[in-house]
Design a protein around this motif. Structure first.
Motif, PDB file in Angstrom:
ATOM      1  N   VAL A  70     -38.665 -49.236 -45.061  1.00  0.00           N
ATOM      2  CA  VAL A  70     -39.349 -50.528 -45.135  1.00  0.00           C
ATOM      3  C   VAL A  70     -38.358 -51.664 -44.886  1.00  0.00           C
ATOM      4  CG1 VAL A  70     -40.540 -52.091 -46.693  1.00  0.00           C
ATOM      5  CG2 VAL A  70     -41.195 -49.703 -46.620  1.00  0.00           C
ATOM      6  N   ALA A  73     -37.614 -52.020 -41.252  1.00  0.00           N
ATOM      7  CA  ALA A  73     -38.716 -52.676 -40.556  1.00  0.00           C
ATOM      8  C   ALA A  73     -38.645 -54.188 -40.769  1.00  0.00           C
ATOM      9  CB  ALA A  73     -40.048 -52.123 -41.065  1.00  0.00           C
TER      10      ALA A  73
ATOM     11  N   TYR B  61     -48.662 -39.969 -49.399  1.00  0.00           N
ATOM     12  CA  TYR B  61     -49.460 -41.163 -49.108  1.00  0.00           C
ATOM     13  C   TYR B  61     -48.568 -42.397 -48.919  1.00  0.00           C
ATOM     14  CZ  TYR B  61     -52.719 -44.993 -50.281  1.00  0.00           C
ATOM     15  OH  TYR B  61     -53.429 -46.157 -50.292  1.00  0.00           O
ATOM     16  N   ASP B  62     -47.497 -42.500 -49.741  1.00  0.00           N
ATOM     17  CA  ASP B  62     -46.512 -43.568 -49.547  1.00  0.00           C
ATOM     18  C   ASP B  62     -45.939 -43.494 -48.136  1.00  0.00           C
ATOM     19  OD1 ASP B  62     -46.551 -44.837 -51.950  1.00  0.00           O
ATOM     20  OD2 ASP B  62     -44.846 -43.763 -52.817  1.00  0.00           O
ATOM     21  N   LEU B  64     -47.220 -42.163 -45.466  1.00  0.00           N
ATOM     22  CA  LEU B  64     -48.230 -42.559 -44.471  1.00  0.00           C
ATOM     23  C   LEU B  64     -48.232 -44.074 -44.295  1.00  0.00           C
ATOM     24  CD1 LEU B  64     -50.753 -41.813 -42.739  1.00  0.00           C
ATOM     25  CD2 LEU B  64     -52.110 -42.098 -44.773  1.00  0.00           C
ATOM     26  N   LEU B  65     -48.238 -44.788 -45.425  1.00  0.00           N
ATOM     27  CA  LEU B  65     -48.251 -46.255 -45.338  1.00  0.00           C
ATOM     28  C   LEU B  65     -46.936 -46.786 -44.773  1.00  0.00           C
ATOM     29  CD1 LEU B  65     -50.020 -47.302 -48.658  1.00  0.00           C
ATOM     30  CD2 LEU B  65     -50.986 -47.158 -46.380  1.00  0.00           C
ATOM     31  N   GLU B  66     -45.861 -46.063 -45.084  1.00  0.00           N
ATOM     32  CA  GLU B  66     -44.546 -46.523 -44.645  1.00  0.00           C
ATOM     33  C   GLU B  66     -44.403 -46.420 -43.120  1.00  0.00           C
ATOM     34  OE1 GLU B  66     -41.869 -43.744 -46.208  1.00  0.00           O
ATOM     35  OE2 GLU B  66     -40.427 -44.097 -44.626  1.00  0.00           O
ATOM     36  N   ALA B  68     -46.845 -46.819 -41.157  1.00  0.00           N
ATOM     37  CA  ALA B  68     -47.609 -47.978 -40.693  1.00  0.00           C
ATOM     38  C   ALA B  68     -46.745 -49.235 -40.773  1.00  0.00           C
ATOM     39  CB  ALA B  68     -48.885 -48.137 -41.523  1.00  0.00           C
ATOM     40  N   VAL B  69     -45.922 -49.368 -41.828  1.00  0.00           N
ATOM     41  CA  VAL B  69     -45.045 -50.538 -41.939  1.00  0.00           C
ATOM     42  C   VAL B  69     -44.089 -50.600 -40.753  1.00  0.00           C
ATOM     43  CG1 VAL B  69     -43.200 -51.616 -43.287  1.00  0.00           C
ATOM     44  CG2 VAL B  69     -45.151 -50.632 -44.454  1.00  0.00           C
ATOM     45  N   LEU B  70     -43.524 -49.446 -40.402  1.00  0.00           N
ATOM     46  CA  LEU B  70     -42.545 -49.420 -39.311  1.00  0.00           C
ATOM     47  C   LEU B  70     -43.207 -49.765 -37.980  1.00  0.00           C
ATOM     48  CD1 LEU B  70     -39.597 -48.941 -39.315  1.00  0.00           C
ATOM     49  CD2 LEU B  70     -39.967 -46.550 -38.848  1.00  0.00           C
ATOM     50  N   LEU B  71     -44.377 -49.184 -37.743  1.00  0.00           N
ATOM     51  CA  LEU B  71     -45.104 -49.483 -36.507  1.00  0.00           C
ATOM     52  C   LEU B  71     -45.483 -50.960 -36.481  1.00  0.00           C
ATOM     53  CD1 LEU B  71     -46.323 -48.314 -33.943  1.00  0.00           C
ATOM     54  CD2 LEU B  71     -48.400 -47.816 -35.196  1.00  0.00           C
TER      55      LEU B  71
ATOM     56  N   VAL C  59     -54.648 -38.665 -55.079  1.00  0.00           N
ATOM     57  CA  VAL C  59     -54.289 -38.347 -53.697  1.00  0.00           C
ATOM     58  C   VAL C  59     -53.483 -37.055 -53.671  1.00  0.00           C
ATOM     59  CG1 VAL C  59     -53.086 -39.153 -51.644  1.00  0.00           C
ATOM     60  CG2 VAL C  59     -54.241 -40.783 -53.129  1.00  0.00           C
ATOM     61  N   ILE C  68     -49.769 -39.570 -56.565  1.00  0.00           N
ATOM     62  CA  ILE C  68     -50.175 -40.969 -56.617  1.00  0.00           C
ATOM     63  C   ILE C  68     -51.660 -41.023 -56.947  1.00  0.00           C
ATOM     64  CG2 ILE C  68     -50.447 -43.084 -55.268  1.00  0.00           C
ATOM     65  CD1 ILE C  68     -48.130 -42.087 -53.529  1.00  0.00           C
ATOM     66  N   TYR C 114     -54.081 -53.771 -39.899  1.00  0.00           N
ATOM     67  CA  TYR C 114     -53.100 -53.342 -40.902  1.00  0.00           C
ATOM     68  C   TYR C 114     -53.128 -54.267 -42.119  1.00  0.00           C
ATOM     69  CZ  TYR C 114     -51.279 -50.033 -37.528  1.00  0.00           C
ATOM     70  OH  TYR C 114     -51.160 -48.997 -36.664  1.00  0.00           O
ATOM     71  N   ASN C 130     -46.258 -47.407 -55.113  1.00  0.00           N
ATOM     72  CA  ASN C 130     -47.197 -47.447 -53.995  1.00  0.00           C
ATOM     73  C   ASN C 130     -47.642 -48.881 -53.724  1.00  0.00           C
ATOM     74  OD1 ASN C 130     -50.505 -46.982 -53.341  1.00  0.00           O
ATOM     75  ND2 ASN C 130     -48.994 -46.000 -52.043  1.00  0.00           N
ATOM     76  N   VAL C 133     -45.230 -50.605 -51.500  1.00  0.00           N
ATOM     77  CA  VAL C 133     -45.375 -50.303 -50.068  1.00  0.00           C
ATOM     78  C   VAL C 133     -46.541 -51.107 -49.474  1.00  0.00           C
ATOM     79  CG1 VAL C 133     -45.670 -48.476 -48.364  1.00  0.00           C
ATOM     80  CG2 VAL C 133     -44.441 -48.007 -50.462  1.00  0.00           C
ATOM     81  N   LEU C 137     -46.499 -53.894 -46.405  1.00  0.00           N
ATOM     82  CA  LEU C 137     -47.408 -53.781 -45.261  1.00  0.00           C
ATOM     83  C   LEU C 137     -48.169 -55.096 -45.097  1.00  0.00           C
ATOM     84  CD1 LEU C 137     -48.398 -51.650 -43.192  1.00  0.00           C
ATOM     85  CD2 LEU C 137     -50.194 -51.044 -44.775  1.00  0.00           C
TER      86      LEU C 137
END
Lengths: 106, 222, 480
Positions: A70, A73, B61-62, B64-66, B68-71, C59, C68, C114, C130, C133, C137
């Motif tokens: 993160v 990014a 799941y973290d 997966l979201l991470e 998305a953060v990079l993209l 999850v 989580i 997003y 979580n 994160v 985002l």
């Protein structure tokens, strides 16, 4: 006091340095570096504090990996914005004019 | 005014640091022993290495979201309006030594990336490390003058950037058929994780290289 | 039973990624379909919660603390419904808004996707790491959207916003690290009883870090400086999304932390401090809004002021009787919903005026009343909620807060709310008065497509109807 706590204390110091740098340094590149120092401090606290009992804990290690990605990014986006500002204004710092403070009138 | 602010920030930060440092010196033993629970369930996770198990299974799941953060960071950079730089750009000199070195090193880097990906199941390694090596290969090729900067990624490249996230989401959706988000069926966990990691390595390599190659381009336009 | 929880997160992730692969400026139909689906899912989840109480979703099937957990209660359902309700009309609006400027549209759709995925995931998360994160985002998507406008102003605003967001989430993450260090878990369900049983000093520091970080992201006075240029400089659909929803996400987390996680260690003094900052935000933000010469900056400073009302909830609900606390809590959440609907409508209406007149100064909108009656009506309706006049949602919210202040004898908040209401009336009438002036000879009004007017009117009407149907929201909020 054991070795793990030394990591956590170092992390605390790095966090404090990073936050002060992020707020006080005017140069954008320094701000971005300060953000990364702050992040490293947090990661050290996370890993260090969790293994103060002596055994390494893989859960915060995985969280730190997530945190590093993160941070990469965020750093990339910050660098791109800084470059854009450099191209437009010729300066690597945020302007100190009215947009920075509350605009009383234009 | 300015110095006052500086002094205030430094004072507050210092005081906070001391307070925090003092407060963590003497802590009780953690009430939840997560490493123990993790060890007990590790056999069910499909991988042997605990960090990989947390990243791709227990807390997948973290991850997966991470991704998305990079993209998203790449997307944010692509979305920036193209500004032609006034700065003088020094064209790359195609140094033959560097080019030869790159031609030798890049295949090796691909091999290393593949190994790190595969090793992640049972020792330190995995998709991120492998993706970083791939990205390094891309940057090296660019510096040697063998790979041009990316102006605007075409559809194929965009698909490549997104395929890691898409495969991850597709697995999540497919697994919804049997009930729960990202719950791997017993016996399939290892194979599914390897498939996700392989596509992530590919996309992460492209994304991380892209963070460099797209920024490299705006200078080349000058 | 079909479970909407995971799909609320997967749907925006899927359409955002597909829109990205589709390419710049493409894929505008995906968000329409996606948001209609998400609105139905959110409504379904709300119904399930009213009928069956709080929902927990593990999850990966592991369950906290190893895995989580997601959790949906009345408050999450209200926030999810608000998010999809505000975003759907804005998608139609944005399609029309960007129709003429394909260039600045670029990656608007995936960034928005997003952004929505992050918010839905945040409202459903029951795991403090979580949540970190999802916060990142959300922050990066919002910064990308602010930068879309291009030009030195918006890029500077985006940079400032990014640095503030990173400082905020950094403080939050250190808090998470400390909590894990003390207790060995990041699951809310596991942490709540542990903090209630024993909280060493470091937990108070963690709480302060997390709350400060989130206050910075919510732009509470004096941390609001990044907000006006970011919200005022972005394209209108982006301003609407940011002002209506994004700052509410971090406020939602402050609510969760204050009333659930850190409830045993909160103090009346800290609550009064939050209230004082809120009061300062109301007065200073309204005063500055009144002084603005540009439409969008006025609306942005109005957001700074309206955020202040949200923080009056803390002194009114901490250390008082359960009845007063419940009323304050309901008023605060209703204010989140009312402001979300009204501010989205207001930013979108102002954006339409700017397109039609080609000017963004308040002095340039003379004649809007005659030429754009519908958009001006929308602005005025939204203004009714911002001012807190009956029968709007803003009135119901402020009425509940006033009642709580009166019942707990904290009259000083009543003074602040009344003065703030008068100031907001002043800045809204400043715009309306100008709009009713005769059209200037040189003015050249563009015809607006219907999609720039009607969806926005729906949002403003919703904020008004909320005052009458607020009971529905409150009963969903109270579902346990």
């Amino acid at each position: 006091m054991n070795a793990a706590l030394v990591y956590a204390l170092t992390g605390t110091a790095l966090f404090v340095l990073g936050v002060a740098g992020l707020i006080l340094q005017p140069h954008l590149l320094r701000k971005i570096l300060a953000f990364n120092i702050m992040g490293s401090g947090i990661f050290l606290v996370m890993v260090g504090l969790a293994q103060r009992a002596g055994t390494p804990d893989p859960v915060p290690q995985a969280m730190v990996l997530t945190g590093i990605v993160v941070a990469i990014a965020a750093t990339a986006l910050a660098l791109a914005l800084a470059r854009q500002l450099l191209d437009m204004s010729g300066e690597m710092r945020l302007p100190e004019e009215k947009s920075g403070k509350d605009r009383l009138d234009v | 005014m300015k110095t006052l602010l500086n002094v205030a920030v430094l004072f507050l930060a210092g005081a906070f640091g001391l307070a925090l440092g003092w407060a963590i010196l003497d802590l009780p033993v953690a009430a939840v022993n997560l490493p123990e629970q993790l060890t007990a369930q590790l056999d069910m996770s499909g991988v042997v290495h605990p960090v990989t198990a947390v990243l791709l299974n227990f807390r997948g799941y973290d991850t997966l979201l991470e991704i998305a953060v990079l993209l998203l960071a790449l997307l944010g950079i692509l979305a920036l309006p193209r500004h032609v730089s006034d700065h003088q750009h020094r064209p790359f000199t195609a140094n033959p030594v560097l080019q030869t070195l790159a031609r030798v090193l890049v295949p090796l880097m691909l091999l290393v990336a593949g190994y790190i990906l595969w090793a992640g199941a049972h020792r330190p390694g995995g998709a991120f490390q492998a993706g970083a090596v791939l990205a390094g290969a891309g940057v090296l090729l660019h510096l040697a003058g063998l790979l041009p900067a990316w102006v605007t990624p075409g559809r194929t490249l965009r698909a490549g950037l997104a395929v890691g996230l898409l495969v991850f989401i597709a697995v999540a959706v497919a697994l919804m058929a049997q009930g729960t988000l990202l719950q791997y069926p017993p016996g399939w966990a290892g194979a599914l994780i390897l498939m996700i990691e392989a596509s992530l390595t590919f996309s992460l390599g492209l994304i991380l290289a892209g963070l460099y190659l797209i920024l490299a381009d705006s200078r080349a336009q000058a | 039973m079909f479970d909407p929880i995971p799909w609320l997160i997967l749907s925006p992730l899927i359409w955002a990624t597909l829109a990205f692969v589709h390419g710049p400026g493409q894929g505008g139909r995906l968000p329409v379909a996606g948001l209609i689906l998400q609105l139905a899912l959110a409504a379904m989840l709300a119904q399930q919660i009213v009928a069956g109480g709080v929902r927990v979703y593990a999850v990966g099937g592991w369950g906290a603390p190893l895995g989580i957990d997601l959790m949906a209660d009345g408050l999450s359902a209200v926030m999810l419904l608000l998010t999809q309700t505000v975003a759907l009309p804005l998608v139609f609006y944005a399609r029309a808004y960007f129709a003429g400027h394909a260039n600045s549209l670029r990656y608007f759709w995936p960034l928005t996707g997003y952004l929505l995925a992050a918010m839905n995931a945040l409202f459903l998360s029951a795991d403090v790491f979580n949540i970190y994160v999802t916060l990142e985002l959300l922050g990066l998507a919002a910064v990308g959207l602010v930068a879309l406008a291009g030009g030195a102003g918006p890029i500077t605003a985006a940079m400032r916003y990014l640095l503030a967001a990173l400082l905020g989430s950094g403080a939050y993450l250190l808090g998470v690290a400390l909590l894990y260090g003390v207790y060995g878990s990041v699951s809310l369900a596991a942490l709540i009883p542990l903090i209630a049983a024993d909280a060493p000093a470091v937990v108070s520091l963690a709480a302060a870090l997390m709350l400060l970080g989130l206050m910075l992201k919510t732009a509470l006075f004096p941390f609001h400086i990044w907000l006006p240029p970011a919200h005022g400089g972005a394209p209108a659909p982006v301003s609407a999304l940011l002002s209506a929803l994004v700052i509410k996400a971090s406020f939602y987390l402050i609510l969760r932390l204050w009333f659930d996680l850190f409830e045993p260690i909160t103090s009346v003094a800290a609550a009064q401090l939050l209230g004082a900052l809120g009061a300062a935000a109301i007065l200073w933000g309204s005063f500055l809004a009144l002084r603005q010469t540009h439409l969008k900056m006025l609306v942005a400073y109005s957001t700074v002021a309206q955020i202040g009302y949200l923080f009056l909830l803390f002194p009114l609900a901490t250390g008082v009787s359960a009845e007063v606390a419940a009323s304050a809590w309901q008023g605060g959440v209703l204010q989140v919903v009312a402001h979300g609907l009204a501010k989205a409508a207001m930013f979108a209406a102002v954006g339409a005026m700017i397109i039609a007149t080609g000017r963004d100064e308040i002095s340039g909108i003379a004649g809007v009343a005659a030429r754009l009656p519908l958009t001006l009506f929308t602005f005025a309706l939204a203004g009714v909620t911002i001012m807190g006049l009956p029968p709007s949602g803003g009135f119901a919210a402020k009425w509940l807060l006033l009642g709580a202040a009166q019942a707990s004898g904290q009259w000083w908040w009543i003074v602040v709310m009344v003065v703030g209401g008068l100031l907001s009336a002043a800045y809204i009438f400043k715009v309306l008065r100008q709009a009713f002036l005769p059209v200037e000879e040189t003015a050249n009004f563009k015809l607006l497509p219907r999609m720039l007017e009607w969806p926005v009117l729906l949002l403003a009407l919703a904020s008004l109807v909320l005052g009458l149907g607020g009971g529905e929201v409150l009963s969903l909020l109270g579902a346990t």
